[in-house]
Write an enzyme that holds these catalytic residues in place. Structure first.
Site, PDB file in Angstrom:
ATOM      1  CB  CYS A  15      -1.010   0.172   1.197  1.00 60.50           C
ATOM      2  SG  CYS A  15      -2.213  -1.257   1.402  1.00 60.50           S
ATOM      3  CG  ASP A 437      25.817  18.057  24.767  1.00 64.78           C
ATOM      4  OD1 ASP A 437      25.327  17.023  25.288  1.00 64.78           O
ATOM      5  OD2 ASP A 437      25.167  19.175  24.449  1.00 64.78           O
TER       6      ASP A 437
END
Length: 573
Positions: A15, A437
Site C-alpha cells: 500500500c 555534552d
C-alpha cells in the site's frame, strides 16, 4: 513547498509503495510515505501542483489523504479506538473459530461429534454448520475483502489482496463443495459426497482472517504504545497559561498564546512557551530539556524554555516562541521526522515489497496451471494455489523494519534520547566513540557534599553553613542541609535571611552577618578570599561546584558539591 498529509487505508508495505508511486507520477520533488504513522511528506512546486491534485492521486488508487493538522495535539485517542476495534474483531473471530476448528478438525484426534454431523448422510449438515460459523468471521473482517479487491481493481494490489483472494477462494470452494455433496446425496453418488467431505476449506478461510487480524492487533498495540511516549513528551508542557492583560490575570489555553504576551509563572508551575524574563527572578529546573539536574538562575533578560519547571520565585516573561516554534515542539517534530524517514534497509524492503504481491499472485496462478496440466484435478490444483496465497501473508519484510524504527525512536524519546533520522539509528552499531555534552546524562540528579575546607572547627563551620542555607530552596543548599543531618549537626534559627539572585544568600547567625554563595558574591562584598580561590579552582577542575562561606570580612571556608555519576553509568558507557 513542503506539506504533510494523513493517509488512510494503508495496511501493508505494498500500500505504501502504491501511494508513493501515485504521488511521484504527478512530478513532485520528493515524497515519503510512512506506513506505521500513516503519514506522507510531499515537497512540490505549488505553482504546478496543488494540494488537491495530491489528494486526488491518492484517492484514485483506493486510499484517502488529507492535510495533517498543524497543531501538536493528541489524536483524540484515534490509535486507541483503532486498537479497540481490531481487538473486538479478534474476540468475535476466536469465538466462532474455536467451535469451527473443533467440528472441522476434531475427528483427526478422535474428538466426539454429534450424530447428525457424522457419516455420508450428515455430510451436508457437517459442511453447512462450518459455513455458518465462518460467516460471522468473514463479516467482521470484511475490511480485507474491501481493501484487497479495491486495490486489485485499481491495479495497485497489496497484502490485503493476498488475504482477500486466499480467504475468498477457500470460502467459494467450500460453498461449491456443499452443492456437490447435496448433488451426491440426491443422486446417491456417495463417492462424491465422501470426496468433498474431506476437502472443505471453511476453516482455512476463517483461520487466515483471524490470524491476520491477530497480527493487526499486535501492530496497533505496538503503535499505540509508541505514540504514548510522544504524548508523554507533549504532556511536559502545561495546557493553560496565565497572561497579564491590563494588569489583570487571564487564564487561556497554551495554543492561543501569541508572541509578545506577558505570562506569569508561579513556583512549582511549568513554563508554557519560550520567552524572555521581564520581571522578577527564579530558579528554573531545565532537566526535562537539557538533562542537567541543577536548576539555573533566571533574571531579567534571561531566556526561559517551554516545559521547564519554575522552582522558586514568581516571574513574568514575554513569549517569543509559541505553537510549533517552541523548543518542546521542535523536539517532538524531530522525533516525528525520525519516525518518517527511511533507513537504508527500509528502502530495500520497500523495493522488494512493491513487487512482492503481483509476484505471489503470478506464482499462485502458475502453481494452479502446472498441477492441472499434471492431471491432479481442479480441487487439488486450487488447494495448492490457495496455499501459495495464504502462506505469503503478511509481508513481514515490509512491516517489521518501519515498526522497529518507530518503536526504537519512540522508546528512546521516552528516555530523553533523540535520533535525527532513521539512518542515524541504523548506523548506531558502527559507533566507537560517544561524546556527552551534558553531565546530567550520567549523574544521579542529586548534588552531594564531597569536600569541606575551613580554618575553623569543621563541625562549627557545617553548623553555620547549614543554618544559613536551611531557608534556601536551591539544590546545593539542600545538599549541605542533608550532609549536616547525616552528621547529626542541628541547624540553628537565623534572622534577616535574604536570597541574592544568581549569587547566593545572606543571613544573621548569632547576631553576626554571614554570606554563602559564589565568587561573584564574595567580590561584590569585598571579602578577602585568602587562599580559598586556588582551592576552589582545583575542585572546579574535578567537576565540583564550590560554595564560599564568609563573615563580613573574610572567607571562613568552602564546601564543594558534586552531582555524582550513577552507579551504572560506567557499565552503560
Amino acid at each position: 513547498m513542503k506539506e504533510r498529509f494523513d493517509v488512510s487505508g494503508m495496511t501493508c508495505a505494498s500500500c505504501q509503495a502504491n501511494v508513493q508511486k501515485a504521488v511521484e507520477k504527478l512530478g513532485v520533488d520528493f515524497v515519503n510515505v510512512n506506513l506505521i504513522s500513516e503519514t506522507m511528506t510531499v515537497s512540490y512546486d505549488d505553482g504546478k501542483i496543488s494540494e488537491n491534485d495530491i489528494i486526488k492521486a491518492v484517492e484514485k488508487i483506493g486510499y484517502g489523504a488529507k492535510p495533517k493538522n498543524k497543531k501538536i495535539l493528541k489524536e483524540n485517542n484515534k490509535t486507541f479506538d483503532e486498537e479497540k476495534i481490531v481487538k473486538n474483531r479478534l474476540i468475535i473471530s476466536f469465538i466462532f473459530l474455536i467451535p469451527l476448528m473443533y467440528i472441522s478438525m476434531g475427528h483427526m484426534i478422535n474428538l466426539p461429534l454429534p450424530h447428525f454431523l457424522m457419516g455420508a448422510r450428515g455430510s451436508v449438515n457437517f459442511a453447512f454448520l462450518q459455513f455458518l460459523l465462518t460467516l460471522p468471521i468473514v463479516f467482521v473482517n470484511r475490511i480485507f475483502y474491501i481493501s484487497g479487491f479495491k486495490a486489485l481493481f485499481n491495479k495497485a494490489s497489496n497484502m490485503d489482496t493476498l488475504v482477500g483472494l486466499g480467504s475468498f477462494a477457500a470460502l467459494i470452494y467450500g460453498i461449491f463443495a456443499i452443492m456437490r455433496m447435496a448433488y451426491g446425496l440426491g443422486f446417491e453418488k456417495f463417492e462424491i459426497v465422501e470426496n468433498y467431505r474431506h476437502n472443505l476449506y471453511f476453516e482455512s478461510s476463517a483461520m487466515i482472517l483471524t490470524l491476520i487480524t491477530l497480527g493487526k492487533y499486535f501492530e496497533k498495540k505496538s503503535k499505540g504504545q509508541t505514540k504514548k511516549s510522544l504524548e508523554s513528551l507533549m504532556d511536559l508542557a502545561p495546557k493553560k497559561a496565565r497572561i497579564l492583560k491590563d494588569k489583570n490575570e487571564v487564564e487561556i489555553l497554551v495554543e492561543d498564546l501569541k508572541k509578545g504576551d506577558l505570562i506569569l509563572v508561579r513556583p512549582g508551575e511549568a513554563i508554557p512557551v519560550d520567552g524572555i524574563v521581564k520581571e522578577g527572578s527564579s530558579l528554573v529546573d531545565e532537566s526535562a530539556i537539557t538533562g542537567e539536574s541543577i536548576p539555573v538562575n533566571k533574571n531579567i533578560g534571561d531566556e526561559v524554555i517551554s516545559a521547564t519547571l519554575n522552582k522558586q520565585g514568581s516571574f513574568i516573561f514575554e513569549a517569543t516562541k509559541v505553537g510549533e516554534d517552541t523548543t518542546l515542539s521542535k523536539i517532538i517534530e524531530l522525533v516525528n521526522q525520525a519516525n518518517e524517514t527511511k533507513a537504508p534497509i527500509a528502502k530495500l524492503a520497500d523495493k522488494i515489497s512493491a513487487i512482492f504481491v503481483p509476484t505471489v499472485m503470478i506464482i499462485s496462478l502458475i502453481t494452479f496451471i502446472i498441477w492441472m496440466i499434471l492431471g491432479y484435478g481442479f480441487e487439488f490444483s486450487l488447494n495448492f494455489a490457495i496455499s501459495v496465497l495464504v502462506i505469503s501473508c503478511p509481508c513481514a519484510l515490509g512491516l517489521a523494519t518501519p515498526m522497529a524504527i518507530m518503536v526504537a525512536t519512540g522508546k528512546s524519546a521516552q528516555f530523553g534520547l533523540l535520533f535525527k533520522n532513521a539512518e542515524s539509528l541504523e548506523n548506531l552499531h558502527k559507533v566507537d566513540t560517544i561524546l556527552l555534552d551534558k553531565t546530567g546524562t550520567i549523574t544521579e540528579g542529586k548534588p552531594q557534599v564531597t569536600d569541606i575546607i575551613s580554618e575553623i572547627d569543621e563541625n562549627e563551620f557545617i553548623k553555620i553553613a547549614s543554618s544559613i542555607e536551611n531557608n534556601s530552596e536551591h539544590p546545593l543548599s539542600h545538599a549541605i542541609s542533608e550532609y549536616a543531618k547525616a552528621k547529626n549537626i542541628q541547624a540553628k534559627n537565623i534572622e534577616d535571611f535574604e536570597a541574592i539572585s544568581g549569587k547566593g544568600i545572606k543571613a544573621k547567625y548569632e547576631n553576626k552577618i554571614y554570606y554563602g554563595g559564589n565568587i561573584s558574591l564574595m567580590k561584590e562584598k569585598n571579602i578577602d578570599l585568602k587562599s580559598y580561590e586556588k582551592k576552589a579552582d582545583i575542585f572546579s577542575n574535578e567537576g565540583k561546584t564550590s560554595m564560599y562561606f564568609a563573615d563580613e570580612k573574610n572567607v571562613i571556608g568552602i564546601i564543594a558539591v558534586q552531582d555524582k555519576p550513577k552507579n551504572l553509568s560506567k557499565i552503560a558507557i
